[in-house]
Write an enzyme that holds these catalytic residues in place. Structure first.
Site, PDB file in Angstrom:
ATOM      1  CG  ASP A  30      -2.123   0.895   1.091  1.00 25.55           C
ATOM      2  OD1 ASP A  30      -3.240   0.368   0.986  1.00 25.55           O
ATOM      3  OD2 ASP A  30      -1.950   2.133   1.046  1.00 25.55           O
ATOM      4  CG  LEU A 146     -14.989  -8.025   2.175  1.00 27.47           C
ATOM      5  CD1 LEU A 146     -15.172  -6.777   3.005  1.00 27.47           C
ATOM      6  CD2 LEU A 146     -13.591  -8.562   2.388  1.00 27.47           C
ATOM      7  NE  ARG A 147     -22.106 -10.004   5.067  1.00 24.62           N
ATOM      8  CZ  ARG A 147     -22.775 -11.024   5.604  1.00 24.62           C
ATOM      9  NH1 ARG A 147     -24.046 -10.884   5.928  1.00 24.62           N
ATOM     10  NH2 ARG A 147     -22.185 -12.179   5.841  1.00 24.62           N
ATOM     11  N   GLY A 251     -35.230   2.570   8.296  1.00 28.73           N
ATOM     12  CA  GLY A 251     -34.647   3.492   9.261  1.00 28.73           C
ATOM     13  C   GLY A 251     -33.864   4.579   8.562  1.00 28.73           C
ATOM     14  CB  CYS A 258     -19.612  -0.500  -0.612  1.00 25.77           C
ATOM     15  SG  CYS A 258     -18.001  -0.966   0.051  1.00 25.77           S
ATOM     16  CE  LYS A 261     -16.873   2.684  -3.904  1.00 23.83           C
ATOM     17  NZ  LYS A 261     -16.444   1.650  -4.800  1.00 23.83           N
ATOM     18  NE  ARG A 327     -14.811   4.179   3.495  1.00 27.89           N
ATOM     19  CZ  ARG A 327     -14.462   3.125   2.756  1.00 27.89           C
ATOM     20  NH1 ARG A 327     -13.904   3.325   1.576  1.00 27.89           N
ATOM     21  NH2 ARG A 327     -14.655   1.899   3.186  1.00 27.89           N
TER      22      ARG A 327
HETATM   23  C1  UGA Z   1     -21.819  -3.898   1.145  1.00 24.63           C
HETATM   24  C2  UGA Z   1     -22.378  -5.233   0.645  1.00 24.63           C
HETATM   25  O1  UGA Z   1     -23.322  -5.739   1.583  1.00 24.63           O
HETATM   26  C3  UGA Z   1     -21.251  -6.249   0.478  1.00 24.63           C
HETATM   27  O2  UGA Z   1     -21.749  -7.455  -0.042  1.00 24.63           O
HETATM   28  C4  UGA Z   1     -20.209  -5.663  -0.465  1.00 24.63           C
HETATM   29  O3  UGA Z   1     -19.106  -6.521  -0.622  1.00 24.63           O
HETATM   30  C5  UGA Z   1     -19.712  -4.343   0.099  1.00 24.63           C
HETATM   31  O4  UGA Z   1     -20.814  -3.442   0.253  1.00 24.63           O
HETATM   32  C6  UGA Z   1     -18.713  -3.772  -0.866  1.00 24.63           C
HETATM   33  O5  UGA Z   1     -19.114  -3.388  -1.967  1.00 24.63           O
HETATM   34  O6  UGA Z   1     -17.524  -3.794  -0.590  1.00 24.63           O
HETATM   35  P1  UGA Z   1     -21.067  -2.982   3.549  1.00 24.63           P
HETATM   36  O7  UGA Z   1     -20.874  -1.656   2.881  1.00 24.63           O
HETATM   37  O8  UGA Z   1     -19.996  -3.485   4.451  1.00 24.63           O
HETATM   38  O9  UGA Z   1     -21.275  -4.134   2.447  1.00 24.63           O
HETATM   39  O10 UGA Z   1     -22.378  -2.864   4.407  1.00 24.63           O
HETATM   40  P2  UGA Z   1     -23.849  -3.501   4.401  1.00 24.63           P
HETATM   41  O11 UGA Z   1     -23.927  -4.525   5.444  1.00 24.63           O
HETATM   42  O12 UGA Z   1     -24.268  -3.855   3.032  1.00 24.63           O
HETATM   43  O13 UGA Z   1     -24.683  -2.235   4.896  1.00 24.63           O
HETATM   44  C7  UGA Z   1     -24.720  -1.051   4.104  1.00 24.63           C
HETATM   45  C8  UGA Z   1     -25.595  -0.016   4.745  1.00 24.63           C
HETATM   46  O14 UGA Z   1     -26.961  -0.412   4.651  1.00 24.63           O
HETATM   47  C9  UGA Z   1     -25.335   0.259   6.219  1.00 24.63           C
HETATM   48  O15 UGA Z   1     -25.332   1.668   6.404  1.00 24.63           O
HETATM   49  C10 UGA Z   1     -26.502  -0.383   6.922  1.00 24.63           C
HETATM   50  O16 UGA Z   1     -26.827   0.269   8.126  1.00 24.63           O
HETATM   51  C11 UGA Z   1     -27.603  -0.204   5.885  1.00 24.63           C
HETATM   52  N1  UGA Z   1     -28.717  -1.171   6.012  1.00 24.63           N
HETATM   53  C12 UGA Z   1     -28.479  -2.499   5.865  1.00 24.63           C
HETATM   54  C13 UGA Z   1     -30.008  -0.711   6.248  1.00 24.63           C
HETATM   55  O17 UGA Z   1     -30.247   0.505   6.361  1.00 24.63           O
HETATM   56  N2  UGA Z   1     -31.028  -1.618   6.339  1.00 24.63           N
HETATM   57  C14 UGA Z   1     -30.818  -2.938   6.209  1.00 24.63           C
HETATM   58  O18 UGA Z   1     -31.801  -3.709   6.309  1.00 24.63           O
HETATM   59  C15 UGA Z   1     -29.517  -3.399   5.973  1.00 24.63           C
END
Ligand code: UGA
Length: 456
Positions: A30, A146-147, A251, A258, A261, A327
């Site tokens: 990096d 991945l999350r 909510g 992710c 954007k 972010r």
């Molecule tokens: C997301 C995707 O879920 C992953 O599969 C993907 O790999 C990742 O982006 C990426 O592109 O790298 P992530 O950003 O870690 O993962 O978070 P999420 O768990 O998807 O949650 C995203 C947002 O949605 C959070 O702010 C969460 O609070 C919100 N959310 C999630 C809700 O408002 N309601 C829900 O029911 C679920």
């Protein structure tokens, strides 16, 4: 196998550690010297459960460096750099991906494999593959799903592996199969596609997830206007196996590095491809999502009147629990909107205070919930950390000036909080009277005050 991972951010650092756990020797590269120094000390440069343990356990198999030439001994090279939103448009900035591949070129040879994991606009991989082919090496696109907060488990036990390959490139498939031998042996489905499909799979998955969240938040708006309860609605439609309850949490909406954007970049790419109409709905998905943030502030204003000088506690700054990532965090956006309306915001988070302060040093950040609640005229639960979900409403009520909570993630036990004398406002819930109906708000406030005579 000896592999390299270019880019050691939220994706790359976990991938590097995960590959070490799978038995590989890993060189992580990096340009950020501070990040590399932390990783070299086996310290995670950000909050990710399970990552420090992996870094410590596999110190001998992990080398972190800022020196790109260290990758020369590796045969497989993962590209895990960021593709942020461009500053001048909603499209993705792919400069870091291009730079990573260019930096790799001098170290590539026939039999080597470059594996793209970053989320890119469809068409990027084809361009990069042409560059990589000039060295005799090959490129595969292997999107990452991945999350954050569950990244280690998602890396070690992915729900699927997608390989986008150039036609007939069975050699690369075999090499990548060797890298992922453990998850494949454990039964992880593996889909081999062309390059374009693999890139689209990632954009489509995130677009679908964002759409699901905005769908339920659109229902929340309708529920607010009609006196319905969006959580019960989500439970009921979620029991239909074709719909499913996951990602129907209404909510404050989605944020992070992710989904926001990625839907903008996907839409921008569709425009470039001349099929902008097909993804026009993602503009609405984005707009519904951003409206949730102002909705929280509007609810507070409805309850308290003008917010100038009013002391508001905000619980949570991270974009979601188990992460220190702020972010595009909806929670931090609410803090900022409240401040714009003149409120005195006192915010806290179990792990994201420092990242939030780096982004916006102006709000008052405090370390504990007790400090945040002290003297607060209203409380906003903005990120559903377990410790906030499990707050004892009676204890939480002792320090505040006014027992009003906006449960912006719809996770509190409303009955228990009400029994402790709190006025609870959710988003899209039956107990969140429509902003169009001030009488409902007044009568609810009166009822709560009657139940709890010491209610201020
Ligand atoms: C997301 C995707 O879920 C992953 O599969 C993907 O790999 C990742 O982006 C990426 O592109 O790298 P992530 O950003 O870690 O993962 O978070 P999420 O768990 O998807 O949650 C995203 C947002 O949605 C959070 O702010 C969460 O609070 C919100 N959310 C999630 C809700 O408002 N309601 C829900 O029911 C679920």
């Amino acid at each position: 196998m000896r592999i390299s991972v270019i880019g050691c951010g939220y994706l790359g650092a976990v991938h590097a550690a995960g590959m070490a756990e799978l038995g590989h020797d890993v060189i992580g590269v990096d340009v950020d010297a501070e990040k590399i120094a932390a990783l070299a000390r086996a310290e995670a440069p950000f909050h990710e459960p399970g990552l420090p343990e992996l870094l410590r356990a596999h110190r001998s198999r992990l080398l972190f460096t800022t020196d790109a030439s260290a990758v020369r001994d590796a045969r497989v090279h993962f590209i895990a750099v960021g593709t942020p939103q461009r500053s001048d448009s909603p499209a993705a900035d792919t400069r870091f991906v291009d730079a990573a591949v260019e930096a790799l070129l001098p170290h590539l040879a026939p039999g080597h494999l470059v594996v793209g994991k970053s989320t890119v606009p469809v068409g990027t991989a084809e361009r990069l593959a042409a560059r990589v082919r000039t060295t005799g090496a090959r490129l595969v696109w292997n999107p990452e799903f991945l999350r954050e907060g569950r990244a280690v488990d998602d890396t070690l036990h992915p729900d699927r592996l997608v390989y986008g390959i150039e036609a007939g490139d069975n050699e690369s498939v075999a090499l990548l199969d060797a890298v992922y031998e453990h998850p494949l042996t454990a039964g992880t489905p593996r889909l081999v596609t062309d390059l374009a499909t693999a890139q689209l799979v990632k954009s489509a998955a995130n677009a679908f997830l964002a759409t699901k969240i905005s769908f339920i938040n659109a229902m929340a708006e309708v529920a607010e206007a009609s006196g319905a309860d969006v959580s019960q609605l989500a439970d009921a439609i979620g029991l239909d196996a074709r719909i499913g309850r996951a990602f129907l949490g209404a909510g404050l909406g989605f944020g992070g590095g992710c989904l926001p954007k990625d839907i903008r970049a996907f839409r921008a790419r569709a425009d470039e491809l001349g099929v902008g109409d097909a993804l026009a709905f993602l503009g609405e998905v984005d707009a519904i999502n951003l409206r949730r943030r102002t909705r929280v502030v509007d609810v507070l204003e409805r309850e308290l009147g003008p917010l100038i000088g009013r002391r508001i506690a905000v619980l949570g700054l991270a974009f979601k629990p188990d992460s220190d990532d702020v972010r595009d965090s909806p929670a931090l956006a609410v803090v900022q909107l409240l401040r714009e309306r003149g409120a005195v915001v006192v915010a806290t988070d179990p792990v994201a205070i420092e990242t939030a302060r780096r982004r916006d040093p102006l709000p008052i950040y405090v370390d504990t919930v007790e400090q945040a609640l002290a003297g607060a005229e209203a409380v906003v639960l903005a990120t559903e950390w377990a410790e906030y979900r499990q707050l004892d409403p009676a204890a939480a009520g002792s320090g505040v000036a006014n027992r009003l909570v906006v449960d912006a993630r719809n996770v509190l036990d409303v009955d228990a909080w009400r029994a402790a004398g709190w006025i609870v406002r959710g988003l899209g819930r039956a107990h969140a009277p429509s902003v169009e109906d001030p009488r409902a708000v007044e009568s609810e406030a009166k009822r709560a005050a009657e139940r709890q005579p010491d209610h201020v």
